[in-house]
Design a protein around this motif. Sequence first.
Motif, mmCIF file in Angstrom:
data_model
loop_
_atom_site.group_PDB
_atom_site.id
_atom_site.type_symbol
_atom_site.label_atom_id
_atom_site.label_comp_id
_atom_site.label_asym_id
_atom_site.label_seq_id
_atom_site.Cartn_x
_atom_site.Cartn_y
_atom_site.Cartn_z
ATOM 1 N N ALA A 46 17.881 77.832 45.525
ATOM 2 C CA ALA A 46 16.451 77.582 45.771
ATOM 3 C C ALA A 46 16.113 76.180 45.267
ATOM 4 O O ALA A 46 16.564 75.775 44.191
ATOM 5 C CB ALA A 46 15.595 78.613 45.050
ATOM 6 N N ILE A 47 15.357 75.455 46.062
ATOM 7 C CA ILE A 47 14.867 74.125 45.656
ATOM 8 C C ILE A 47 13.356 74.248 45.595
ATOM 9 O O ILE A 47 12.707 74.570 46.602
ATOM 10 C CB ILE A 47 15.311 73.042 46.654
ATOM 11 N N THR B 181 16.941 77.864 50.116
ATOM 12 C CA THR B 181 15.546 78.297 50.248
ATOM 13 C C THR B 181 14.653 77.241 49.601
ATOM 14 O O THR B 181 14.809 76.939 48.414
ATOM 15 C CB THR B 181 15.332 79.657 49.546
ATOM 16 N N LEU B 182 13.768 76.672 50.389
ATOM 17 C CA LEU B 182 12.810 75.691 49.872
ATOM 18 C C LEU B 182 11.545 76.436 49.477
ATOM 19 O O LEU B 182 10.991 77.201 50.281
ATOM 20 C CB LEU B 182 12.503 74.642 50.942
ATOM 21 N N VAL B 183 11.086 76.224 48.249
ATOM 22 C CA VAL B 183 9.976 77.016 47.719
ATOM 23 C C VAL B 183 8.867 76.097 47.218
ATOM 24 O O VAL B 183 9.126 75.159 46.447
ATOM 25 C CB VAL B 183 10.450 77.901 46.540
ATOM 26 N N VAL C 244 15.670 77.906 54.776
ATOM 27 C CA VAL C 244 14.449 78.681 55.005
ATOM 28 C C VAL C 244 13.384 78.229 54.013
ATOM 29 O O VAL C 244 13.701 77.594 52.993
ATOM 30 C CB VAL C 244 14.697 80.208 54.859
ATOM 31 N N VAL C 245 12.132 78.540 54.337
ATOM 32 C CA VAL C 245 10.999 78.162 53.477
ATOM 33 C C VAL C 245 10.324 79.431 52.972
ATOM 34 O O VAL C 245 10.100 80.371 53.741
ATOM 35 C CB VAL C 245 9.989 77.285 54.256
ATOM 36 N N GLU C 246 10.010 79.472 51.683
ATOM 37 C CA GLU C 246 9.281 80.585 51.075
ATOM 38 C C GLU C 246 8.185 80.001 50.185
ATOM 39 O O GLU C 246 8.293 78.870 49.710
ATOM 40 C CB GLU C 246 10.217 81.433 50.194
ATOM 41 N N HIS C 247 7.151 80.815 49.947
ATOM 42 C CA HIS C 247 6.064 80.334 49.083
ATOM 43 C C HIS C 247 5.968 81.124 47.779
ATOM 44 O O HIS C 247 5.222 80.740 46.891
ATOM 45 C CB HIS C 247 4.732 80.389 49.842
#
Length: 337
Positions: free
Chosen positions: A175-176, A201-203, A221-224
């Motif tokens: 995760a970044i 995963t870009l957060v 992928v992108v997550e918040h």
Amino acid sequence: MITEPSSPQARPRAVRSLLGLAGESPDRLRAILREAKSLRPVALGRAQPSDTLRGRSVVTMFFEPSTRTRTSFTIAAQRMGAGVSDLSIAASSVGKGESMVDTARNVEAMGADALIVRASRAGAAHIVGRAVECAVINAGDGRHEHPTQGLLDLAAFAEAMGRDEDFDLSGLRLAIVGDVISSRVARSAAIGFTALGASVTLVGSAQMAPAGLTAIAEGVVVEHDLEAILPEMDGVMMLRIQFERFAAAPSLVPGAAPNKVSPIASVRAYREQCALTVERAARMKPGAVVMHPGPINRGVELDGPVADGHAGPRSLVMSQVSWGVAVRAAVLADCLR
Ligand code: CP
């Protein structure tokens, strides 16, 4: 009569550049990482300096501040036997209006074999690369890429995961987290980690990690929601908020300086959504690692005890810095040998 400066005498050169990780083959990345591993004792001063680059001249041209990148390139070049000069931009003729390209062409005309370029403008290293014949290594260009940082992040992570024989990161998840949109480190890491088989995963908030960032590379992928993904990650790379990259808004007061646009409502609000606190770090999975490219804003994106490995999972922060010298020695060898 004023004439254009003539091109430097053509010298037979066997050089290549490293302008970004995008488009580079996994084979080249793995070859650099394997060479970095073998050069580590030399890079760390535990073995005699190499003479691989004896007679070569490396010049660092940093139009933005740096501690890690510039110093490690200088040490790496010295340990590989090259001559190295640091062009002080503040004391250079850039202050008289000389352009970056003219500066680079003049330095090349003095016999430089490699220019290490950092600038705030995305694409700066590519522009210099088109103007000179010597090797150009991108040391960070605006929000675009920071390829040697991506490589040293790969080296430190692969070592920590026991994957530094083949540098195959298949099945691992990174995760970044944080100000992804501003981060050249995030872009190069996302490209490099996915190229070697990891998923990324870009957060961040919708502003700092918009959905369109999945286009950086396949496997991104992108997550918040940091809390939701944290326990699944093998590594978490925290990012500094890059206030310097957010544009200034016009002031409503005539003649007054523009207002700085802050990308966050408050440090407290940011920490609630994006920080790796001591409490959150305790919920990471066993064997997972914490990374940060530096410089760290302690207590903002990352708590000091987590950065130092005194709380939560293993911290790779100093391992990343130490790998920086070996990786940059390997990149110089790859480009100049
Ligand atoms: N990580 C990194 O690029 O640090 P510096 O800005 O100190 O070079």
